[in-house]
Design an enzyme around this catalytic site. Structure first.
Site, PDB file in Angstrom:
ATOM      1  N   LYS A  95      26.865  14.019  67.099  1.00 52.16           N
ATOM      2  CA  LYS A  95      26.074  13.689  68.296  1.00 52.16           C
ATOM      3  C   LYS A  95      24.821  14.566  68.386  1.00 52.16           C
ATOM      4  O   LYS A  95      23.750  14.080  68.759  1.00 52.16           O
ATOM      5  CB  LYS A  95      26.932  13.841  69.564  1.00 52.16           C
ATOM      6  CG  LYS A  95      27.964  12.736  69.742  1.00 52.16           C
ATOM      7  CD  LYS A  95      27.308  11.381  69.985  1.00 52.16           C
ATOM      8  CE  LYS A  95      28.309  10.249  70.128  1.00 52.16           C
ATOM      9  NZ  LYS A  95      27.661   8.915  70.188  1.00 52.16           N
ATOM     10  N   ASP A 123      30.987  -6.434  67.995  1.00 55.66           N
ATOM     11  CA  ASP A 123      31.964  -5.409  67.629  1.00 55.66           C
ATOM     12  C   ASP A 123      32.504  -5.753  66.239  1.00 55.66           C
ATOM     13  O   ASP A 123      32.386  -6.893  65.795  1.00 55.66           O
ATOM     14  CB  ASP A 123      33.108  -5.369  68.652  1.00 55.66           C
ATOM     15  CG  ASP A 123      33.827  -4.032  68.679  1.00 55.66           C
ATOM     16  OD1 ASP A 123      33.527  -3.214  69.568  1.00 55.66           O
ATOM     17  OD2 ASP A 123      34.681  -3.801  67.781  1.00 55.66           O
ATOM     18  N   ILE A 124      33.146  -4.779  65.610  1.00 57.63           N
ATOM     19  CA  ILE A 124      33.758  -5.031  64.300  1.00 57.63           C
ATOM     20  C   ILE A 124      35.096  -5.768  64.473  1.00 57.63           C
ATOM     21  O   ILE A 124      35.568  -6.421  63.558  1.00 57.63           O
ATOM     22  CB  ILE A 124      33.918  -3.709  63.516  1.00 57.63           C
ATOM     23  CG1 ILE A 124      34.175  -3.974  62.037  1.00 57.63           C
ATOM     24  CG2 ILE A 124      34.988  -2.819  64.128  1.00 57.63           C
ATOM     25  CD1 ILE A 124      34.041  -2.744  61.154  1.00 57.63           C
ATOM     26  N   TYR A 132      32.563  15.181  65.522  1.00 57.94           N
ATOM     27  CA  TYR A 132      31.990  14.328  66.564  1.00 57.94           C
ATOM     28  C   TYR A 132      30.825  15.049  67.243  1.00 57.94           C
ATOM     29  O   TYR A 132      29.749  14.485  67.413  1.00 57.94           O
ATOM     30  CB  TYR A 132      33.077  13.995  67.586  1.00 57.94           C
ATOM     31  CG  TYR A 132      32.590  13.234  68.788  1.00 57.94           C
ATOM     32  CD1 TYR A 132      32.259  11.895  68.698  1.00 57.94           C
ATOM     33  CD2 TYR A 132      32.461  13.863  70.030  1.00 57.94           C
ATOM     34  CE1 TYR A 132      31.809  11.188  69.803  1.00 57.94           C
ATOM     35  CE2 TYR A 132      32.018  13.169  71.142  1.00 57.94           C
ATOM     36  CZ  TYR A 132      31.698  11.832  71.021  1.00 57.94           C
ATOM     37  OH  TYR A 132      31.251  11.144  72.114  1.00 57.94           O
ATOM     38  N   GLY A 172      29.385  -2.380  69.501  1.00 62.85           N
ATOM     39  CA  GLY A 172      30.560  -1.586  69.877  1.00 62.85           C
ATOM     40  C   GLY A 172      31.003  -1.963  71.279  1.00 62.85           C
ATOM     41  O   GLY A 172      31.403  -1.116  72.098  1.00 62.85           O
ATOM     42  N   GLY A 209      34.648  -1.184  73.285  1.00 63.84           N
ATOM     43  CA  GLY A 209      35.126   0.153  73.627  1.00 63.84           C
ATOM     44  C   GLY A 209      35.149   0.434  75.120  1.00 63.84           C
ATOM     45  O   GLY A 209      34.883  -0.448  75.947  1.00 63.84           O
ATOM     46  N   GLN A 210      35.460   1.692  75.445  1.00 64.14           N
ATOM     47  CA  GLN A 210      35.618   2.072  76.850  1.00 64.14           C
ATOM     48  C   GLN A 210      34.325   1.855  77.634  1.00 64.14           C
ATOM     49  O   GLN A 210      34.351   1.334  78.746  1.00 64.14           O
ATOM     50  CB  GLN A 210      36.038   3.549  76.930  1.00 64.14           C
ATOM     51  CG  GLN A 210      36.426   3.989  78.333  1.00 64.14           C
ATOM     52  CD  GLN A 210      36.489   5.497  78.500  1.00 64.14           C
ATOM     53  OE1 GLN A 210      36.007   6.250  77.637  1.00 64.14           O
ATOM     54  NE2 GLN A 210      37.073   5.954  79.585  1.00 64.14           N
TER      55      GLN A 210
HETATM   56  N1  SER Z   1      34.876  12.003  75.956  1.00 59.04           N
HETATM   57  C1  SER Z   1      34.593  12.172  74.564  1.00 59.04           C
HETATM   58  C2  SER Z   1      35.726  12.751  73.841  1.00 59.04           C
HETATM   59  O1  SER Z   1      36.598  13.299  74.480  1.00 59.04           O
HETATM   60  C3  SER Z   1      33.447  13.087  74.393  1.00 59.04           C
HETATM   61  O2  SER Z   1      32.268  12.411  74.451  1.00 59.04           O
HETATM   62  O3  SER Z   1      35.742  12.703  72.650  1.00 59.04           O
END
Ligand code: SER
Length: 316
Positions: A147, A35-36, A143, A9, A12-13
């Site tokens: 987590k 990464d994909i 999400y 990944g 990403g950021q």
């Molecule tokens: N910063 C992330 C989000 O806003 C949370 O881990 O989804």
């Protein structure tokens, strides 16, 4: 031991910045970005790259076989806002991807694994201020509960398989090299881009919504510090709270106005991300990170604002 590090990944950021930080420490050839999607320029030009799909176990296994990593960073995930639009996909990617990687890490005797958690593991019944490491957790986004479940899996693999997994509950992350992808805290990055481009910004979060945030330089340093800490000093194998610095859109706009006096902020009438933000802590207690691996924040709000505006100005 010569380290061989696999970052999954990497586009990403966090990945974009972490790959280059790791390459600076361990050498470009020792850090495999994957990464994909096609690699972003910032990582393509600095070292090796592999395509990988974390949901395709054969593909992942091939990459582990080929590179025999000593450390793996799994960053591929769907974030909070996009996760609410694609709940099943978010669950599948965030959970199945993690379990694939944990199993392969055991099979290939990977020395250390890093996987990011988030302040999203907390929910409306968690204490809102100075949220402690251990408390009621009732996340109400896919999400967030992916987590929280992921943290449980990490701790479980540590306990049952002796896998050295380490994790941080990141606050909202603010960096200038890469954009966030579909989170609730993204406003705190977008606002800087718009301040420089147009001098104004419409915030999707309301004026007084306080959230814990962190400058990317601090987040990367925290990640490397945690990964370098002696295993015996770590008392948490789910994920460490990190406080960062808490502020509202109003406070951030005031800080930007000190540098761009004409900057104007306005607020959207309604946005689904508001409910997500309202369910998250306003500030965090990170005393375990301080005690176990010497964590200390460097960037406060004025330093983040100055860093973002100075650096972004050069590239946009
Ligand atoms: N910063 C992330 C989000 O806003 C949370 O881990 O989804």
């Amino acid at each position: 031991m010569t380290e061989k590090i696999l970052v999954i990944g990497a586009n990403g950021q966090i990945g974009t910045e972490l790959v280059n930080a790791l390459r600076n420490v361990y050498g470009a050839e020792q850090v495999i970005a994957s990464d994909i999607h096609d690699p972003v320029d910032a990582i393509r030009d600095t070292g090796p790259f592999e395509f990988v799909n974390v949901l395709d176990n054969d593909n992942l296994q091939h990459i582990f076989q080929k590179h025999q990593p000593t450390q793996v960073y799994l960053l591929a995930a769907i974030l909070s806002a996009v996760g609410e639009q694609k709940p099943k996909m978010a669950w599948d990617l965030n959970m199945t991807g993690l379990i694939h990687v944990l199993d392969l890490a055991v099979e290939f005797k990977v020395a250390k694994v890093f996987w990011p958690s988030s302040i999203a593991v907390f929910g409306p019944h968690s204490p809102q201020f100075d949220t402690p490491q251990y408390c009621v957790m009732d996340p109400n986004t896919v999400y967030g509960f992916s987590k929280l479940a992921g943290e449980r899996w990490c701790e479980y693999y540590f306990a049952k398989h002796g896998l050295d997994v380490r994790s941080i509950r990141y606050p909202g992350l603010i960096g200038w090299r890469a954009n966030p992808g579909g989170g609730t805290t993204d406003y705190a990055v977008h606002i800087f881009h718009e301040a420089l481009k147009t001098g104004k910004y419409e915030s999707f979060l309301s004026a007084e919504t306080a959230l814990p945030m962190m400058y990317m330089d601090d987040a990367i340093r925290a990640t490397l510090d945690l990964m370098n800490a002696p295993a015996e000093s770590l008392t948490i194998r789910s994920a460490y709270n990190l406080a960062g610095i808490s502020f509202t859109p109003t406070q951030l706009a005031e800080e930007i106005k000190k540098i761009i006096p004409g900057f104007e902020i306005s607020y959207a009438e309604s946005d689904p991300r508001q409910a997500i933000a309202d369910s998250w802590p306003k500030s965090i207690d990170d005393s375990y990170a301080q005690k176990d691996w010497g964590w200390k924040l460097e960037y406060d709000l004025p330093a983040i604002t100055a860093g973002m505006l100075t650096n972004l100005k050069k590239i946009i």
